[in-house]
Write an enzyme that holds these catalytic residues in place. Sequence first.
Site, PDB file in Angstrom:
ATOM      1  N   GLY A   1      -0.200  -0.572  15.845  1.00  0.00           N
ATOM      2  CA  GLY A   1       0.118  -1.929  15.633  1.00  0.00           C
ATOM      3  C   GLY A   1      -0.968  -2.943  16.165  1.00  0.00           C
ATOM      4  O   GLY A   1      -1.200  -2.648  17.284  1.00  0.00           O
TER       5      GLY A   1
ATOM      6  N   LYS B   1     -15.838   2.868   8.655  1.00  0.00           N
ATOM      7  CA  LYS B   1     -14.860   1.975   8.564  1.00  0.00           C
ATOM      8  C   LYS B   1     -15.010   0.955   7.478  1.00  0.00           C
ATOM      9  O   LYS B   1     -16.092   0.565   7.005  1.00  0.00           O
ATOM     10  CB  LYS B   1     -14.899   0.954   9.756  1.00  0.00           C
ATOM     11  CG  LYS B   1     -13.916   0.028  10.157  1.00  0.00           C
ATOM     12  CD  LYS B   1     -12.716   0.594  10.929  1.00  0.00           C
ATOM     13  CE  LYS B   1     -11.610  -0.293  10.685  1.00  0.00           C
ATOM     14  NZ  LYS B   1     -10.420   0.505  11.292  1.00  0.00           N
TER      15      LYS B   1
ATOM     16  N   GLU C   1     -12.526   9.163  10.523  1.00  0.00           N
ATOM     17  CA  GLU C   1     -12.809   9.441  11.972  1.00  0.00           C
ATOM     18  C   GLU C   1     -13.252  10.788  12.041  1.00  0.00           C
ATOM     19  O   GLU C   1     -12.488  11.715  11.650  1.00  0.00           O
ATOM     20  CB  GLU C   1     -11.712   8.942  12.921  1.00  0.00           C
ATOM     21  CG  GLU C   1     -12.390   7.863  13.815  1.00  0.00           C
ATOM     22  CD  GLU C   1     -11.418   7.363  14.643  1.00  0.00           C
ATOM     23  OE1 GLU C   1     -11.288   6.031  14.595  1.00  0.00           O
ATOM     24  OE2 GLU C   1     -10.535   7.844  15.219  1.00  0.00           O
TER      25      GLU C   1
ATOM     26  N   HIS D   1       3.989   5.110  13.428  1.00  0.00           N
ATOM     27  CA  HIS D   1       2.802   5.348  12.682  1.00  0.00           C
ATOM     28  C   HIS D   1       1.655   4.992  13.032  1.00  0.00           C
ATOM     29  O   HIS D   1       0.626   5.451  12.608  1.00  0.00           O
ATOM     30  CB  HIS D   1       3.068   4.775  11.127  1.00  0.00           C
ATOM     31  CG  HIS D   1       2.633   3.502  11.244  1.00  0.00           C
ATOM     32  ND1 HIS D   1       3.192   2.352  11.952  1.00  0.00           N
ATOM     33  CD2 HIS D   1       1.943   2.779  10.202  1.00  0.00           C
ATOM     34  CE1 HIS D   1       2.683   1.428  11.474  1.00  0.00           C
ATOM     35  NE2 HIS D   1       1.761   1.494  10.500  1.00  0.00           N
TER      36      HIS D   1
ATOM     37  N   SER E   1      -7.080   2.721  17.603  1.00  0.00           N
ATOM     38  CA  SER E   1      -8.070   1.961  16.844  1.00  0.00           C
ATOM     39  C   SER E   1      -9.442   2.893  17.020  1.00  0.00           C
ATOM     40  O   SER E   1      -9.386   4.054  17.428  1.00  0.00           O
ATOM     41  CB  SER E   1      -8.162   0.705  17.532  1.00  0.00           C
ATOM     42  OG  SER E   1      -8.633   1.123  18.874  1.00  0.00           O
ATOM     43  N   MET E   2     -10.587   2.103  16.530  1.00  0.00           N
ATOM     44  CA  MET E   2     -11.609   3.046  16.395  1.00  0.00           C
ATOM     45  C   MET E   2     -12.357   3.166  17.868  1.00  0.00           C
ATOM     46  O   MET E   2     -13.207   4.019  17.982  1.00  0.00           O
ATOM     47  CB  MET E   2     -12.904   2.368  15.681  1.00  0.00           C
ATOM     48  CG  MET E   2     -13.075   1.122  15.893  1.00  0.00           C
ATOM     49  SD  MET E   2     -14.147   0.286  14.385  1.00  0.00           S
ATOM     50  CE  MET E   2     -14.054  -1.443  15.030  1.00  0.00           C
TER      51      MET E   2
ATOM     52  N   ASP F   1       1.009  -1.263   0.062  1.00  0.00           N
ATOM     53  CA  ASP F   1      -0.074  -0.005   0.127  1.00  0.00           C
ATOM     54  C   ASP F   1       0.820   1.248  -0.088  1.00  0.00           C
ATOM     55  O   ASP F   1       1.134   2.075   1.022  1.00  0.00           O
ATOM     56  CB  ASP F   1      -0.934   0.028   1.127  1.00  0.00           C
ATOM     57  CG  ASP F   1      -2.076   0.754   0.985  1.00  0.00           C
ATOM     58  OD1 ASP F   1      -1.885   1.582   0.095  1.00  0.00           O
ATOM     59  OD2 ASP F   1      -2.985   1.009   1.761  1.00  0.00           O
TER      60      ASP F   1
ATOM     61  N   ASN G   1       4.400   4.341   3.894  1.00  0.00           N
ATOM     62  CA  ASN G   1       5.128   3.460   2.892  1.00  0.00           C
ATOM     63  C   ASN G   1       5.575   3.908   1.786  1.00  0.00           C
ATOM     64  O   ASN G   1       4.994   4.270   0.577  1.00  0.00           O
ATOM     65  CB  ASN G   1       4.098   2.397   2.773  1.00  0.00           C
ATOM     66  CG  ASN G   1       3.674   1.642   3.774  1.00  0.00           C
ATOM     67  OD1 ASN G   1       4.122   1.710   4.966  1.00  0.00           O
ATOM     68  ND2 ASN G   1       2.413   0.715   3.621  1.00  0.00           N
TER      69      ASN G   1
ATOM     70  N   HIS H   1      -7.593   8.022   7.129  1.00  0.00           N
ATOM     71  CA  HIS H   1      -6.445   7.086   6.912  1.00  0.00           C
ATOM     72  C   HIS H   1      -6.804   6.054   5.482  1.00  0.00           C
ATOM     73  O   HIS H   1      -7.742   5.442   5.501  1.00  0.00           O
ATOM     74  CB  HIS H   1      -6.395   6.019   8.105  1.00  0.00           C
ATOM     75  CG  HIS H   1      -5.271   5.061   8.065  1.00  0.00           C
ATOM     76  ND1 HIS H   1      -5.369   3.792   8.380  1.00  0.00           N
ATOM     77  CD2 HIS H   1      -4.164   5.064   7.488  1.00  0.00           C
ATOM     78  CE1 HIS H   1      -4.359   3.076   8.380  1.00  0.00           C
ATOM     79  NE2 HIS H   1      -3.277   3.799   7.405  1.00  0.00           N
TER      80      HIS H   1
END
Lengths: 145, 476
Positions: free
Chosen positions: B402, B475, B206, B399, B375-376, B95, B325, B234
């Site tokens: 994880g 999402k 978000e 970033h 996370s959400m 990506d 990336n 994102h």
Amino acid sequence: MNPQVTSLSPHWEHFHHGADVGVRGFGRTLEEAFAQAALAVTAVMIPPGEARQKESVRIECDAPDREILLVDFLNAVIFEISTRKLLLGRFDVRISDGVLRAQAWGETAEPGRHEPAVEPKGATFTQLKVEHTPEGWLAQCVIDV
Amino acid sequence: MEAAKLTRINDFTWRIEPHGATRVPAVIYADSNLLHGMDEMVERQLSNVAALPGIVRAAYAMPDAHWGYGFPIGGVAAFDPAQGGVVSAGGVGFDISCGVRTLTTGLKTAQLREIADKLADTLYARIPAGVASTGAITLDDAEMTAMLQGGARWAVARGWGDERDLARIEEAGCMAGADPAQVSPKARERQRREMGTLGSGNHYLEVQRVEHLYDEKAARALGLRIGEVVVTIHCGSRGLGHQIGTEFLREMVIRAPEFGLELPDRELACAPIESELGRRYLGAMRAGINCALANREILTHLTRDVFREFFPDASLELLYDVSHNTCKEEAHLLEGRPRRLFVHRKGATRAWWPGHEDLPPELRPIGQPVLIGGSMGTESYVLLGCESGRDNAWGSACHGAGRRMGRNQAARHWKGKWVVKKLAEQGILIRSPSLRGVAEEAPGAYKDASAVVECAEQAGLARRVARLRPMICIKG
């Protein structure tokens, strides 16, 4: 990791990878193992049995060795998923002299009816393995999702 | 990972001395807890990277590093073309230029709460998200080439973005050196109807509120005020980036012997920067970066349209857009001498220090914003590059949080409906086309982003400015 082949019957499974998903196909032949690995890619999105066989697609690829051939095949499957929005539930694979010819059956994803969990981005060389064990063939790699 | 095997530099920096085939040391930024939780594969993958030709100074792992493909995710490495340095498709990832942007709105949390359900429904209806979603834009081959050359500038020129955004995007919204001719027909085909789509997996849009400020002065300079609403997006280069990664990884694997490369892991596949294959990959990868920048700009345009319907006077201003990336040619000092290095950041954020000449004038005094997604259900963070970043990891930071748990494990552990209900009880509205996807992305499946950013600050990679709390999450 040293997976045990416990049955001669073709089947697939997912194996653990921290961020992504490992796909593994087992078969009595190399072709069956490849077909099962492709079903495991579909299973990243939906249970493969939920894809009705309404249309088919042909896939052809060749590679310098069996492992790269598996990566190429799964990436060709991912290309069809990505461009034609196909959910594929059945694969018929033929391999001869390093050339793979396959036919796959499935249907176009329908928002609302299917709820695909996550999109496969690409088949990787991570934990890539194609081998003949005393019990049958195994084909596996990690899919980036 | 066992600390006993590493050399401790300080509480937040650990070193693996050169050994075997490695050419440089490996450096891991982590506190003892994060280090303990890190997969052993990070050490092995980082050592493999440290053995690649032309690597300079060290191979680095950020505090959120985890087991990746060839390179660890959270890995940073710079290569010198003058020393036979390489560029690696695996070191960039599938990506390409997956990244994050945050927009300030100037709206108060209370204003948003009144219409939160309707806003969530409208964003979900207008922002294409999830597997098999397509955008309203279809590109023919000529427009595809223009997009690959122009990035966010192309999107703005076509009316899908705002001119004033460009200064707040890395590379001013357009990655130089892109070579659309190196992007294959298959990669183009995958992208034809995917412009302005969010994708799936860990990608999201978000709506968040600013919950806490660590540095009020810097926050003010970034337009962040406590209790105000921001929007964070994102996503990356969608199918086009994935296909570029797939094709060049394969070619680099097959042609490695031609370049005398003995790879301990095929996923490390690379080519000399100064080779025909290396140049072709760089041209295609830079075009992939432009695709990601254009995609996030279009998504911003769609978001602004939705907000305008609810808040006609609100102005959504781009705080900053970061890419994760990438491999970028950058000017750095190496042993006191200026050099052009090719810096791979795989799941890592560039974090320019204050005064860096690439920053727009208004950001130059404070440093580059670094946007860290949680996370959400958990906090996200805004950080800034800091002076010590100049000497640490080529101006790079973490970033994200994880994953703590694999996707299948998470789907077995939680039901999507339960996750949606529990988050609603906390005032977080989730909209997603897939309940299984929501279960796989459950907050509990992720590590604690707070620990990661705190460590990044203490290690001198970047400093915290603000903490954000989710209110609505679209999402994929």
